[in-house]
Design a protein around this motif. Structure first.
Motif, PDB file in Angstrom:
ATOM      1  N   GLY A  31      -7.561 -16.941   1.344  1.00 32.27           N
ATOM      2  CA  GLY A  31      -7.774 -16.769   2.771  1.00 32.27           C
ATOM      3  C   GLY A  31      -6.637 -16.053   3.462  1.00 32.27           C
ATOM      4  O   GLY A  31      -6.564 -16.029   4.678  1.00 32.27           O
ATOM      5  N   ASP A  32      -5.705 -15.442   2.703  1.00 35.16           N
ATOM      6  CA  ASP A  32      -4.555 -14.785   3.314  1.00 35.16           C
ATOM      7  C   ASP A  32      -4.791 -13.288   3.478  1.00 35.16           C
ATOM      8  O   ASP A  32      -4.589 -12.725   4.537  1.00 35.16           O
ATOM      9  CB  ASP A  32      -3.304 -15.026   2.475  1.00 35.16           C
ATOM     10  CG  ASP A  32      -2.929 -16.497   2.432  1.00 35.16           C
ATOM     11  OD1 ASP A  32      -3.150 -17.181   3.443  1.00 35.16           O
ATOM     12  OD2 ASP A  32      -2.443 -16.949   1.391  1.00 35.16           O
ATOM     13  N   GLY A  33      -5.206 -12.613   2.417  1.00 40.95           N
ATOM     14  CA  GLY A  33      -5.438 -11.175   2.490  1.00 40.95           C
ATOM     15  C   GLY A  33      -4.148 -10.391   2.503  1.00 40.95           C
ATOM     16  O   GLY A  33      -3.076 -10.904   2.806  1.00 40.95           O
ATOM     17  N   ALA A  34      -4.239  -9.110   2.136  1.00 47.18           N
ATOM     18  CA  ALA A  34      -3.061  -8.261   2.091  1.00 47.18           C
ATOM     19  C   ALA A  34      -2.483  -8.077   3.486  1.00 47.18           C
ATOM     20  O   ALA A  34      -3.212  -7.966   4.469  1.00 47.18           O
ATOM     21  CB  ALA A  34      -3.419  -6.907   1.485  1.00 47.18           C
ATOM     22  N   ARG A  35      -1.165  -8.022   3.550  1.00 50.94           N
ATOM     23  CA  ARG A  35      -0.462  -7.832   4.819  1.00 50.94           C
ATOM     24  C   ARG A  35       0.168  -6.437   4.834  1.00 50.94           C
ATOM     25  O   ARG A  35       0.513  -5.869   3.800  1.00 50.94           O
ATOM     26  CB  ARG A  35       0.621  -8.901   5.017  1.00 50.94           C
ATOM     27  CG  ARG A  35       0.212 -10.302   4.629  1.00 50.94           C
ATOM     28  CD  ARG A  35      -1.068 -10.757   5.294  1.00 50.94           C
ATOM     29  NE  ARG A  35      -0.900 -11.026   6.711  1.00 50.94           N
ATOM     30  CZ  ARG A  35      -1.864 -11.468   7.500  1.00 50.94           C
ATOM     31  NH1 ARG A  35      -3.070 -11.672   7.018  1.00 50.94           N
ATOM     32  NH2 ARG A  35      -1.644 -11.688   8.781  1.00 50.94           N
ATOM     33  N   ALA A  36       0.326  -5.906   6.030  1.00 52.43           N
ATOM     34  CA  ALA A  36       0.698  -4.497   6.177  1.00 52.43           C
ATOM     35  C   ALA A  36       2.051  -4.187   5.540  1.00 52.43           C
ATOM     36  O   ALA A  36       2.193  -3.197   4.816  1.00 52.43           O
ATOM     37  CB  ALA A  36       0.702  -4.123   7.658  1.00 52.43           C
ATOM     38  N   PHE A  37       3.081  -5.012   5.792  1.00 59.98           N
ATOM     39  CA  PHE A  37       4.418  -4.671   5.292  1.00 59.98           C
ATOM     40  C   PHE A  37       4.457  -4.688   3.775  1.00 59.98           C
ATOM     41  O   PHE A  37       4.930  -3.734   3.136  1.00 59.98           O
ATOM     42  CB  PHE A  37       5.464  -5.640   5.851  1.00 59.98           C
ATOM     43  CG  PHE A  37       6.856  -5.381   5.324  1.00 59.98           C
ATOM     44  CD1 PHE A  37       7.678  -4.460   5.925  1.00 59.98           C
ATOM     45  CD2 PHE A  37       7.327  -6.047   4.193  1.00 59.98           C
ATOM     46  CE1 PHE A  37       8.956  -4.194   5.432  1.00 59.98           C
ATOM     47  CE2 PHE A  37       8.594  -5.797   3.685  1.00 59.98           C
ATOM     48  CZ  PHE A  37       9.401  -4.862   4.310  1.00 59.98           C
ATOM     49  N   ALA A  38       3.989  -5.769   3.164  1.00 61.89           N
ATOM     50  CA  ALA A  38       4.058  -5.884   1.710  1.00 61.89           C
ATOM     51  C   ALA A  38       3.236  -4.787   1.041  1.00 61.89           C
ATOM     52  O   ALA A  38       3.669  -4.184   0.047  1.00 61.89           O
ATOM     53  CB  ALA A  38       3.574  -7.270   1.275  1.00 61.89           C
ATOM     54  N   ARG A  39       2.036  -4.536   1.553  1.00 65.41           N
ATOM     55  CA  ARG A  39       1.184  -3.506   0.971  1.00 65.41           C
ATOM     56  C   ARG A  39       1.847  -2.143   1.043  1.00 65.41           C
ATOM     57  O   ARG A  39       1.903  -1.399   0.056  1.00 65.41           O
ATOM     58  CB  ARG A  39      -0.162  -3.518   1.709  1.00 65.41           C
ATOM     59  CG  ARG A  39      -1.103  -2.353   1.469  1.00 65.41           C
ATOM     60  CD  ARG A  39      -1.655  -2.250   0.064  1.00 65.41           C
ATOM     61  NE  ARG A  39      -2.367  -3.391  -0.434  1.00 65.41           N
ATOM     62  CZ  ARG A  39      -3.633  -3.716  -0.164  1.00 65.41           C
ATOM     63  NH1 ARG A  39      -4.335  -2.996   0.690  1.00 65.41           N
ATOM     64  NH2 ARG A  39      -4.198  -4.756  -0.743  1.00 65.41           N
ATOM     65  N   GLU A  40       2.386  -1.774   2.201  1.00 67.14           N
ATOM     66  CA  GLU A  40       2.990  -0.448   2.354  1.00 67.14           C
ATOM     67  C   GLU A  40       4.243  -0.292   1.499  1.00 67.14           C
ATOM     68  O   GLU A  40       4.511   0.783   0.962  1.00 67.14           O
ATOM     69  CB  GLU A  40       3.315  -0.177   3.821  1.00 67.14           C
ATOM     70  CG  GLU A  40       2.123   0.293   4.642  1.00 67.14           C
ATOM     71  CD  GLU A  40       1.500   1.571   4.098  1.00 67.14           C
ATOM     72  OE1 GLU A  40       2.256   2.458   3.638  1.00 67.14           O
ATOM     73  OE2 GLU A  40       0.276   1.687   4.119  1.00 67.14           O
ATOM     74  N   LEU A  41       5.025  -1.368   1.368  1.00 69.41           N
ATOM     75  CA  LEU A  41       6.220  -1.299   0.534  1.00 69.41           C
ATOM     76  C   LEU A  41       5.826  -1.014  -0.912  1.00 69.41           C
ATOM     77  O   LEU A  41       6.399  -0.133  -1.565  1.00 69.41           O
ATOM     78  CB  LEU A  41       6.998  -2.612   0.631  1.00 69.41           C
ATOM     79  CG  LEU A  41       8.201  -2.755  -0.301  1.00 69.41           C
ATOM     80  CD1 LEU A  41       9.241  -1.671  -0.034  1.00 69.41           C
ATOM     81  CD2 LEU A  41       8.832  -4.144  -0.147  1.00 69.41           C
ATOM     82  N   ARG A  42       4.860  -1.745  -1.425  1.00 70.73           N
ATOM     83  CA  ARG A  42       4.437  -1.517  -2.815  1.00 70.73           C
ATOM     84  C   ARG A  42       3.868  -0.118  -2.996  1.00 70.73           C
ATOM     85  O   ARG A  42       4.168   0.571  -3.980  1.00 70.73           O
ATOM     86  CB  ARG A  42       3.402  -2.562  -3.242  1.00 70.73           C
ATOM     87  CG  ARG A  42       2.884  -2.334  -4.666  1.00 70.73           C
ATOM     88  CD  ARG A  42       1.937  -3.391  -5.125  1.00 70.73           C
ATOM     89  NE  ARG A  42       0.653  -3.366  -4.445  1.00 70.73           N
ATOM     90  CZ  ARG A  42      -0.376  -2.568  -4.785  1.00 70.73           C
ATOM     91  NH1 ARG A  42      -0.236  -1.691  -5.769  1.00 70.73           N
ATOM     92  NH2 ARG A  42      -1.517  -2.644  -4.132  1.00 70.73           N
TER      93      ARG A  42
END
Length: 538
Positions: free
Chosen positions: A432-443
């Motif tokens: 129920g969390d889903g990808a978050r903008a900062f972590a996704r963009e960093l990776r």
């Protein structure tokens, strides 16, 4: 998102003596409303740091800690040497305070003289820089942070934290041609070792947390060193051994972004007398990793200088064993930093053992890569980055090894974005969390560099790398193509990408028998109390 599912509560930090978790009225162990930006590569960080320091005025505050500081290291061309820049700030009336690890002797390839000379340059200009040896025997102060506060312009307050020291070798960029001001490491990296690293630029309330970390160390009442020989040398060199009082800490900067940030540290269980702000040490970096890894379901993306210590990778192995859909991508140096006849196998033994444990846990779901530049020279991966399920991200000074989790002083920032990534409506973690903008963009930013892929023309445009399985396969395909090109004598056009499958050399049984205890004793010591060591607890 329930933050307590990913971040440590103040009780879980395991250090009730720190002021860090009592700074806010609600006593939360993290701050909301931050603007956090990754600065990938030393050249990117150094240029931004230079602009920020030169914009400071009389009465502003500059605080920094470092493992090594080379006063002649240029931040951005001639005239931007870090010693000169800090001295100019002090002469403008900026309050400049620094803590540098005293280090060991230069003949053992450490940085005693360089750190002392940087301090002397700052002190001569009216600043203050202390050489801090308040560590366990064989340990180091490894934190790398800079805090800039502005007396009448709090909107400009900023902190930098991560893996980049203010020293030689670090000023490299995406071409990975190396810093012209270089120190030699293993011969495979050439005279100007290509260097991959990451730092964070932080605005918002978390700046106050990073400043509090500095203040705890600065105000530590213990003497800077217990060595009588060093004390005599301090007298001979008339070194500053007493910290002057800092001005009172001003209120935290106002919220200005969407990131929640938690400051995590390592401090050892210091012998004889502990830190007054961590009497039994602090291992919140290890605890933070273990908590986040229990949530991992799809992809762990790791960039690390070492990735060794079977005790440390056990929590990664447990996560991989518990969830059949979980994959691990690790980017590490192809060759250890030191290549001596004894130091090379001592460095390799911990990594080989750790990778064996990970592969026993997950087999083909574990993929480990080195990086090379387009000339074919290996890139030394000094970054310390972990992204879990594109939700939780950490950038810091700590490596995935025992000394970083128990023995040296370390600082990392765990970041959770309050903004969901718009490209990922589904829930990759199943929580129920889903990808978050900062972590996704960093990776994605790090992955695109290693794969030689351009960023999409529009922000948040669809990207196949968002899918963890497709990202895992893209890394494997890119490395296989480049490895085949090398194996074929480099005939024909070089395929895109910079990844090489990591293939550690084999070690004989005799070498393993000899080097395993030396690795544990000299390379990767344990700073926990003996009771915790026996239970392998953090």
């Amino acid at each position: 998102m329930e933050l307590t599912e990913w971040l440590l509560t103040s009780g879980e930090r395991g250090n009730s003596a720190t002021r860090l978790d009592g700074r806010r009225p609600e006593r939360t162990a993290w701050s909301h409303g931050n603007l956090v930006r990754p600065l990938i590569h030393g050249a990117t960080y150094f240029r931004e740091l230079l602009r920020a320091i030169r914009a400071q005025r009389e009465g502003d505050l500059l605080l920094f800690t470092d493992w090594r500081g080379d006063p002649d290291e240029r931040l951005d061309g001639p005239g931007s040497e870090i010693g000169r820049v800090l001295a100019e700030a002090a002469r403008r009336g900026v309050i400049v305070k620094g803590l540098l690890w005293r280090s060991h002797l230069d003949r053992f390839q450490f940085s005693e003289a360089e750190n002392r000379h940087l301090g002397e340059e700052i002190e001569a200009a009216g600043g203050e820089c202390l050489l801090d040896m308040r560590v366990r025997p064989g340990g180091s102060h490894h934190q790398k942070l800079v805090v800039l506060r502005h007396a009448s312009r709090p909107e400009r307050d900023i902190a930098f934290a991560g893996g980049i020291d203010l020293c030689h070798n670090r000023n490299d960029d995406a071409t990975h041609s190396g810093d012209r001001q270089s120190l030699r490491i293993a011969a495979a990296y050439g005279p100007h070792p290509p260097w991959h690293d990451v730092q964070l630029a932080i605005r918002g309330p978390a700046v106050g947390d990073i400043e509090a970390v500095f203040r705890e160390r600065w105000e530590d009442p213990a003497p800077l060193t217990r060595s009588p020989f060093v004390r005599l040398r301090e007298l001979a060199h008339r070194e500053d051994t007493e910290a002057d009082r800092l001005p009172p800490q001003t209120p935290d900067p106002s919220p200005c972004g969407t990131q929640t940030l938690q400051v995590l540290r390592t401090y050892p269980n210091r012998l004889l007398s502990g830190y007054d702000f961590a009497p039994d040490g602090e291992r919140s970096i290890a605890r933070g990793y273990r908590k986040a890894l229990r949530r991992a379901r799809s992809l762990i993306y790791l960039e690390d200088q070492y990735l060794w210590s079977p005790q440390v990778v056990e929590c990664f192995a447990e996560a991989l064993s518990a969830h059949e859909g979980l994959r691990l991508i690790a980017v590490i140096p192809s060759v250890p930093e030191q290549d001596g006849r004894l130091t090379l196998p001592m460095n390799l033994i911990g990594r080989i053992t750790a990778l064996d444990r990970l592969r026993r846990a997950a087999g083909g779901r574990v993929a480990v890569y080195g990086v090379e530049n387009h000339a074919g020279t290996p890139v030394y991966v000094h970054a310390k980055v972990c992204v879990i399920d594109d939700v939780w991200a950490s950038v810091g000074s700590d490596n995935v090894n025992l000394r970083s989790w128990t023995h040296d002083s370390e600082l990392t920032c765990a970041v959770l974005d309050e903004t969901a990534d718009p490209r990922e409506p589904r829930d990759p973690a199943g929580l129920g969390d889903g990808a978050r903008a900062f972590a996704r963009e960093l990776r994605l930013e790090l992955s695109r560099e290693h794969l030689d892929l351009a960023a999409p023309s529009a922000p948040h445009a669809p990207d196949a790398l968002c899918d963890p399985v497709r990202a895992f396969d893209a890394f494997a395909a890119s490395a296989a193509a480049l490895d085949a090109w090398h194996d074929n004598g480099r005939r024909g056009p070089r395929p895109p990408g910079r990844l090489r499958a990591y293939r550690p050399p084999s070690l004989s049984r005799t070498t393993k028998t000899l080097c395993t205890p030396l690795h544990r004793l000299l390379v990767d010591p344990d700073g926990r109390p003996f009771g915790l060591r026996r239970r392998n607890a953090y």
